[in-house]
Design a protein around this motif. Sequence first.
Motif, PDB file in Angstrom:
ATOM      1  N   ASN A 194       0.876  -1.119   0.022  1.00 37.07           N
ATOM      2  CA  ASN A 194      -0.057   0.216   0.071  1.00 37.07           C
ATOM      3  C   ASN A 194       1.091   1.344   0.056  1.00 37.07           C
ATOM      4  O   ASN A 194       0.342   2.242  -0.124  1.00 37.07           O
ATOM      5  CB  ASN A 194      -0.874   0.091   1.239  1.00 37.07           C
ATOM      6  CG  ASN A 194      -2.018  -1.064   1.213  1.00 37.07           C
ATOM      7  OD1 ASN A 194      -2.391  -1.385  -0.099  1.00 37.07           O
ATOM      8  ND2 ASN A 194      -2.043  -1.676   2.449  1.00 37.07           N
ATOM      9  N   PHE A 195       2.005   1.296   0.158  1.00 33.61           N
ATOM     10  CA  PHE A 195       2.983   2.251   0.214  1.00 33.61           C
ATOM     11  C   PHE A 195       3.896   2.319  -0.865  1.00 33.61           C
ATOM     12  O   PHE A 195       4.882   1.444  -1.032  1.00 33.61           O
ATOM     13  CB  PHE A 195       3.547   2.235   1.764  1.00 33.61           C
ATOM     14  CG  PHE A 195       2.902   1.772   2.934  1.00 33.61           C
ATOM     15  CD1 PHE A 195       2.019   2.999   3.278  1.00 33.61           C
ATOM     16  CD2 PHE A 195       2.672   0.705   3.410  1.00 33.61           C
ATOM     17  CE1 PHE A 195       1.182   2.615   4.383  1.00 33.61           C
ATOM     18  CE2 PHE A 195       1.836   0.276   4.424  1.00 33.61           C
ATOM     19  CZ  PHE A 195       1.264   1.241   4.893  1.00 33.61           C
ATOM     20  N   PRO A 196       3.671   3.489  -1.837  1.00 37.25           N
ATOM     21  CA  PRO A 196       4.449   3.534  -3.244  1.00 37.25           C
ATOM     22  C   PRO A 196       5.952   3.796  -2.908  1.00 37.25           C
ATOM     23  O   PRO A 196       6.823   3.059  -3.746  1.00 37.25           O
ATOM     24  CB  PRO A 196       3.786   4.727  -3.602  1.00 37.25           C
ATOM     25  CG  PRO A 196       3.117   5.471  -2.618  1.00 37.25           C
ATOM     26  CD  PRO A 196       2.877   4.717  -1.565  1.00 37.25           C
ATOM     27  N   SER A 197       6.374   4.379  -1.797  1.00 41.50           N
ATOM     28  CA  SER A 197       7.960   4.558  -1.745  1.00 41.50           C
ATOM     29  C   SER A 197       8.723   3.251  -1.168  1.00 41.50           C
ATOM     30  O   SER A 197       8.302   2.743  -0.170  1.00 41.50           O
ATOM     31  CB  SER A 197       8.358   5.621  -0.724  1.00 41.50           C
ATOM     32  OG  SER A 197       9.720   5.669  -0.318  1.00 41.50           O
TER      33      SER A 197
ATOM     34  N   LYS B 217      11.270   2.972   0.056  1.00 43.32           N
ATOM     35  CA  LYS B 217      11.744   3.036   1.380  1.00 43.32           C
ATOM     36  C   LYS B 217      11.226   3.009   2.645  1.00 43.32           C
ATOM     37  O   LYS B 217      11.413   3.403   3.621  1.00 43.32           O
ATOM     38  CB  LYS B 217      12.771   4.369   1.482  1.00 43.32           C
ATOM     39  CG  LYS B 217      14.051   4.137   0.447  1.00 43.32           C
ATOM     40  CD  LYS B 217      15.043   5.425   0.469  1.00 43.32           C
ATOM     41  CE  LYS B 217      14.219   6.648  -0.224  1.00 43.32           C
ATOM     42  NZ  LYS B 217      15.419   7.658  -0.431  1.00 43.32           N
ATOM     43  N   ASP B 218       9.837   3.097   2.490  1.00 47.50           N
ATOM     44  CA  ASP B 218       8.670   3.167   3.448  1.00 47.50           C
ATOM     45  C   ASP B 218       8.869   2.029   4.275  1.00 47.50           C
ATOM     46  O   ASP B 218       8.861   0.942   4.018  1.00 47.50           O
ATOM     47  CB  ASP B 218       7.413   3.082   2.645  1.00 47.50           C
ATOM     48  CG  ASP B 218       6.422   3.711   3.838  1.00 47.50           C
ATOM     49  OD1 ASP B 218       6.173   3.068   4.873  1.00 47.50           O
ATOM     50  OD2 ASP B 218       5.695   4.340   3.343  1.00 47.50           O
ATOM     51  N   PHE B 219       9.180   2.496   5.584  1.00 50.92           N
ATOM     52  CA  PHE B 219       9.374   1.369   6.823  1.00 50.92           C
ATOM     53  C   PHE B 219       8.314   0.325   6.609  1.00 50.92           C
ATOM     54  O   PHE B 219       8.341  -0.743   7.273  1.00 50.92           O
ATOM     55  CB  PHE B 219       9.810   1.865   8.135  1.00 50.92           C
ATOM     56  CG  PHE B 219      11.235   2.522   8.374  1.00 50.92           C
ATOM     57  CD1 PHE B 219      11.711   3.368   7.236  1.00 50.92           C
ATOM     58  CD2 PHE B 219      11.908   2.469   9.428  1.00 50.92           C
ATOM     59  CE1 PHE B 219      12.801   3.893   7.502  1.00 50.92           C
ATOM     60  CE2 PHE B 219      12.922   2.899   9.616  1.00 50.92           C
ATOM     61  CZ  PHE B 219      13.550   3.795   8.587  1.00 50.92           C
ATOM     62  N   ARG B 220       6.883   0.638   6.341  1.00 56.36           N
ATOM     63  CA  ARG B 220       5.799  -0.021   6.612  1.00 56.36           C
ATOM     64  C   ARG B 220       5.735  -1.083   5.479  1.00 56.36           C
ATOM     65  O   ARG B 220       4.837  -2.006   5.427  1.00 56.36           O
ATOM     66  CB  ARG B 220       4.526   0.925   6.738  1.00 56.36           C
ATOM     67  CG  ARG B 220       4.664   1.664   7.769  1.00 56.36           C
ATOM     68  CD  ARG B 220       3.485   2.762   7.676  1.00 56.36           C
ATOM     69  NE  ARG B 220       3.755   3.574   6.601  1.00 56.36           N
ATOM     70  CZ  ARG B 220       3.072   4.812   6.287  1.00 56.36           C
ATOM     71  NH1 ARG B 220       1.976   4.956   6.750  1.00 56.36           N
ATOM     72  NH2 ARG B 220       3.283   5.428   5.297  1.00 56.36           N
ATOM     73  N   ASN B 221       6.518  -1.235   4.402  1.00 58.34           N
ATOM     74  CA  ASN B 221       6.625  -1.919   3.383  1.00 58.34           C
ATOM     75  C   ASN B 221       6.919  -3.375   3.952  1.00 58.34           C
ATOM     76  O   ASN B 221       8.118  -3.690   4.202  1.00 58.34           O
ATOM     77  CB  ASN B 221       7.149  -1.531   2.008  1.00 58.34           C
ATOM     78  CG  ASN B 221       6.261  -0.806   1.274  1.00 58.34           C
ATOM     79  OD1 ASN B 221       4.935  -0.637   1.210  1.00 58.34           O
ATOM     80  ND2 ASN B 221       6.868   0.352   0.801  1.00 58.34           N
ATOM     81  N   PRO B 222       6.417  -4.354   3.932  1.00 60.31           N
ATOM     82  CA  PRO B 222       6.907  -5.722   4.299  1.00 60.31           C
ATOM     83  C   PRO B 222       7.920  -6.122   3.100  1.00 60.31           C
ATOM     84  O   PRO B 222       7.908  -5.991   1.944  1.00 60.31           O
ATOM     85  CB  PRO B 222       5.726  -6.712   4.411  1.00 60.31           C
ATOM     86  CG  PRO B 222       4.687  -6.278   3.035  1.00 60.31           C
ATOM     87  CD  PRO B 222       4.840  -4.794   3.436  1.00 60.31           C
ATOM     88  N   ASP B 223       8.838  -7.258   3.728  1.00 61.58           N
ATOM     89  CA  ASP B 223       9.833  -7.854   2.731  1.00 61.58           C
ATOM     90  C   ASP B 223       9.363  -9.102   1.831  1.00 61.58           C
ATOM     91  O   ASP B 223       9.841  -9.277   1.006  1.00 61.58           O
ATOM     92  CB  ASP B 223      10.972  -8.196   3.935  1.00 61.58           C
ATOM     93  CG  ASP B 223      11.478  -7.204   4.461  1.00 61.58           C
ATOM     94  OD1 ASP B 223      12.166  -6.018   3.889  1.00 61.58           O
ATOM     95  OD2 ASP B 223      11.447  -7.036   5.872  1.00 61.58           O
TER      96      ASP B 223
END
Length: 413
Positions: A233-236, A238-244
Amino acid sequence: MLVNEFDVFLFDLDGVIYIGPDSLPGAVESLKRLRQDKKSIRFLTNNPCTTRKKVALRLNSLGIEASSEEVITSGWVTAQYLQNEKISTALVLGDDNLKWECQQVGIRTGDRDNAEAVVVGWNHNVSFYDIQKAAKLIHRGATFVATNADSTFPTPEGPMPAVGAIVEAIRVSTKKRPIIVGKPFSYMFTKALEDISPSARVVMVGDNPETDVLGAHQLGIPAILISDQKTNNFPSPKDFRNPDVTIPNLNGLFDSTIKIKEWISPSFPWPEHIKAGVAGIIFDKAQHVLLMKRADNGLWGIPSGHVEPGETVEEAIIREISEETGLKVKVNRLIGVYSDPVSQVFSYSNGNISHFITTCFECEVVGGTLIKESEESLDVHYFAFNELPENLLPMHPRWLKDALEKEQTSYIR
């Protein structure tokens, strides 16, 4: 397989292992296989309405092996934090489980006018009177502590309001930021790992990007998201909320086709807010640049600040320069708009972390008297470009360099 990549698995509970009274698909079998593979397991929950023993018994009743020592609840961690801070009395806006955890470490939880801390957990019976009482204590100097700040928690009927709703009511009325012990903040993760070898390969498995994934990434460990949605859901990137990696359920840990990408921690702390900033570069007739030595950090920099509600960016920099230096200026041209998170994310003493998007202008002095010292600055004067101080704010050399490139009218960075 993901299972082979890690030695230690940190599991969220609600939405990952169970929801309501039932285990989720693949949970029981997957945890049994992890035990067979000699993996270390910890169960982390932001739910303050239970104890470690009760959680372990609940997992056991679902057919999942678990001991109390493997369970980290936000209530238990909060009690550990209060004990570590040598707090002996607290007003607890929580249920009997949270009060019990506090009492186990010697904290008196009765209704006291002189409580050293206000501790917010969850209690369906919390009233507006309780919130008023908490605010009064915080205004008197009591430490404001929250088990977590989750705005909702999952139920079979859908998301329901959680601890964060009470925390926010008190925060708004006191203008005080609480110390939050649960995910995504580090204290819970640190307690979960305190008996784990530093060389162990650790992963967090959760269903909430805002708590599980963000918290793991802030600590520098990878995160697996349990979700039916395969896109982030997070386009960047580098967004910490993006899972691996995202898997539909815990069976995905044993799927040989699923790979996890390496989490590389960015070189900036995770910002909670994005704010509009302004900066003004002022040259004198000799092409010397005006710099101020900031009182808050002792670093030299271009006069700068933030945009107030109702202001244009040009109005904001004119006001900021007047307040900081005593000079009246007009804006001549735009230098650039900058948003580099490495140099423009700032941590403040109150715990806030903000990412500034800064509009930088070239300004011309049209009046006023230069003030050498003020609440904002320790010193203000002009510097030649070959004699700039070494202790400049990190983003300002780039802004000064761009200001010298007269052939360009503006930049977006």
